[in-house]
Write a protein that holds these residues in place. Structure first.
Motif, PDB file in Angstrom:
ATOM      1  N   GLY A  14       0.840  -1.191   0.000  1.00 41.25           N
ATOM      2  CA  GLY A  14       0.000   0.000   0.000  1.00 41.25           C
ATOM      3  C   GLY A  14       0.880   1.247   0.000  1.00 41.25           C
ATOM      4  O   GLY A  14       2.120   1.154  -0.020  1.00 41.25           O
ATOM      5  N   ASP A  15       0.262   2.413   0.047  1.00 40.19           N
ATOM      6  CA  ASP A  15       1.008   3.683   0.061  1.00 40.19           C
ATOM      7  C   ASP A  15       1.989   3.688   1.238  1.00 40.19           C
ATOM      8  O   ASP A  15       1.595   3.450   2.383  1.00 40.19           O
ATOM      9  CB  ASP A  15       0.053   4.871   0.236  1.00 40.19           C
ATOM     10  N   LYS A  16       3.237   4.047   0.934  1.00 46.27           N
ATOM     11  CA  LYS A  16       4.269   3.967   1.978  1.00 46.27           C
ATOM     12  C   LYS A  16       4.010   4.926   3.139  1.00 46.27           C
ATOM     13  O   LYS A  16       4.463   4.698   4.249  1.00 46.27           O
ATOM     14  CB  LYS A  16       5.637   4.232   1.366  1.00 46.27           C
ATOM     15  N   TRP A  49       1.276   5.467   4.649  1.00 43.70           N
ATOM     16  CA  TRP A  49       0.262   4.964   5.588  1.00 43.70           C
ATOM     17  C   TRP A  49       0.360   3.478   5.910  1.00 43.70           C
ATOM     18  O   TRP A  49      -0.175   3.035   6.929  1.00 43.70           O
ATOM     19  CB  TRP A  49      -1.152   5.184   5.001  1.00 43.70           C
ATOM     20  N   SER A  50       0.926   2.693   5.035  1.00 41.28           N
ATOM     21  CA  SER A  50       0.735   1.242   5.144  1.00 41.28           C
ATOM     22  C   SER A  50       1.745   0.560   6.078  1.00 41.28           C
ATOM     23  O   SER A  50       2.807   0.106   5.659  1.00 41.28           O
ATOM     24  CB  SER A  50       0.769   0.578   3.770  1.00 41.28           C
ATOM     25  N   THR A  51       1.352   0.474   7.333  1.00 44.11           N
ATOM     26  CA  THR A  51       2.237  -0.161   8.324  1.00 44.11           C
ATOM     27  C   THR A  51       2.447  -1.641   8.004  1.00 44.11           C
ATOM     28  O   THR A  51       3.533  -2.170   8.179  1.00 44.11           O
ATOM     29  CB  THR A  51       1.632  -0.082   9.727  1.00 44.11           C
ATOM     30  N   TRP A  52       1.371  -2.288   7.543  1.00 46.39           N
ATOM     31  CA  TRP A  52       1.487  -3.728   7.281  1.00 46.39           C
ATOM     32  C   TRP A  52       2.460  -4.000   6.153  1.00 46.39           C
ATOM     33  O   TRP A  52       3.190  -4.988   6.175  1.00 46.39           O
ATOM     34  CB  TRP A  52       0.117  -4.319   6.921  1.00 46.39           C
ATOM     35  N   SER A  53       2.465  -3.107   5.170  1.00 47.81           N
ATOM     36  CA  SER A  53       3.366  -3.304   4.031  1.00 47.81           C
ATOM     37  C   SER A  53       4.814  -3.045   4.421  1.00 47.81           C
ATOM     38  O   SER A  53       5.734  -3.664   3.885  1.00 47.81           O
ATOM     39  CB  SER A  53       2.992  -2.348   2.887  1.00 47.81           C
ATOM     40  N   LEU A  86      -4.185   2.990  -1.412  1.00 45.63           N
ATOM     41  CA  LEU A  86      -5.172   2.883  -0.334  1.00 45.63           C
ATOM     42  C   LEU A  86      -5.979   4.181  -0.281  1.00 45.63           C
ATOM     43  O   LEU A  86      -5.723   5.100  -1.062  1.00 45.63           O
ATOM     44  CB  LEU A  86      -4.470   2.636   1.000  1.00 45.63           C
ATOM     45  N   GLN A 107      -6.335  -7.615   0.214  1.00 46.10           N
ATOM     46  CA  GLN A 107      -5.538  -6.725   1.066  1.00 46.10           C
ATOM     47  C   GLN A 107      -4.063  -6.815   0.665  1.00 46.10           C
ATOM     48  O   GLN A 107      -3.655  -7.734  -0.060  1.00 46.10           O
ATOM     49  CB  GLN A 107      -5.675  -7.137   2.533  1.00 46.10           C
ATOM     50  N   SER A 122       1.410 -10.016   6.575  1.00 45.42           N
ATOM     51  CA  SER A 122       2.765  -9.499   6.824  1.00 45.42           C
ATOM     52  C   SER A 122       3.635 -10.450   7.651  1.00 45.42           C
ATOM     53  O   SER A 122       4.819 -10.646   7.343  1.00 45.42           O
ATOM     54  CB  SER A 122       2.680  -8.134   7.506  1.00 45.42           C
TER      55      SER A 122
END
Ligand SMILES: N[C@@H](CCC(=O)N[C@@H](CS)C(=O)NCC(=O)O)C(=O)O
Length: 218
Positions: A6-8, A10-14, A35, A56, A70
């Motif tokens: 996802g967008d760097k 915001w995306s903690t999981w990524s 996202l 997701q 993740s």
């Protein structure tokens, strides 16, 4: 390998498997799934079209293998690249590291809801008691592991998956002006949070986040 993220900003999981992949040093391509669209359905449709079984991100594709989630991706990388030391050799450190990563993966709902990751944000927030409890627990956990294994990372000298899992937490503390000394820190947890945000892997992720046109142009 290909990693759907996802967008760097915001995306903690990524961020977690991305940091683990960078640590491993294996080549990979990134596929960005935007996202925060009009509807979450649009995100799911885009992620599904890119090969996500759940709609997701993150998702890792490695040849015929597709791994979603993740933590599962990080574990896959640890097994696929054992020499990279994503988990320490010591079984006790490994077990406690897995417990810490799992605690992050499944917990801290209040902190997550109240302080979503936004790498552009620098504004102190008033925390609810539930979020304060989360912060207190994280400080206690970090202090315990740093003492047990001697730092500078959670499980000792080597950066591990446990550190990958807590790097987004360190960004939240910085973004929302959370002073860990108010939550039982003797200085070691704060120093550890700063250390996570100084690793080359994290700095590369942050550069990507801040130079993304969606962030630059807003
Ligand atoms: N447990 C999953 C959570 C993944 C997750 O929540 N991803 C978010 C982005 S950070 C997502 O894809 N959201 C879009 C949606 O749910 O529609 C993991 O650890 O990978």
């Amino acid at each position: 390998m290909e990693l759907l993220i996802g967008d760097k900003v915001w995306s903690t999981w990524s961020m977690r498997p991305w940091l683990a992949l960078k640590h491993v040093g294996a080549p990979f391509t990134e596929t960005l799934i935007r996202l925060r669209r009009e509807t979450s359905d649009e995100v799911r449709v885009a992620a599904t079209a890119a090969g996500s079984p759940t709609g997701q991100v993150p998702v890792l594709k490695d040849g015929a293998v597709t791994v979603w989630d993740s933590l599962a991706i990080c574990e896959y990388l640890a097994e696929r690249f054992p020499a990279a030391g994503l988990w320490p050799a010591d079984p006790v450190a490994r077990a406690l590291g897995r417990a810490a990563a799992a605690e992050m993966h499944a917990g801290y709902a209040s902190l997550r809801g109240e302080c979503p990751m936004d790498l552009t944000r620098r504004e102190a927030a008033r925390l609810t008691p539930a979020t304060e409890d989360n912060v207190r627990r994280i400080v206690a956990l970090w202090r315990d592991l740093l003492t047990k294994f001697g730092g500078p990372f959670l499980l000792g000298t080597g950066w591990s998956i446990a550190d990958a899992f807590f790097t987004p937490v360190a960004t939240r503390f910085r973004s929302y002006g959370v002073h860990l000394s108010d939550f039982g820190d003797d200085g070691s947890a704060g120093a550890y949070a700063s250390r996570l945000l100084e690793t080359p892997g994290y700095l590369e992720w942050e550069r990507g986040a801040l130079t993304d046109e969606r962030v630059r142009d807003r």
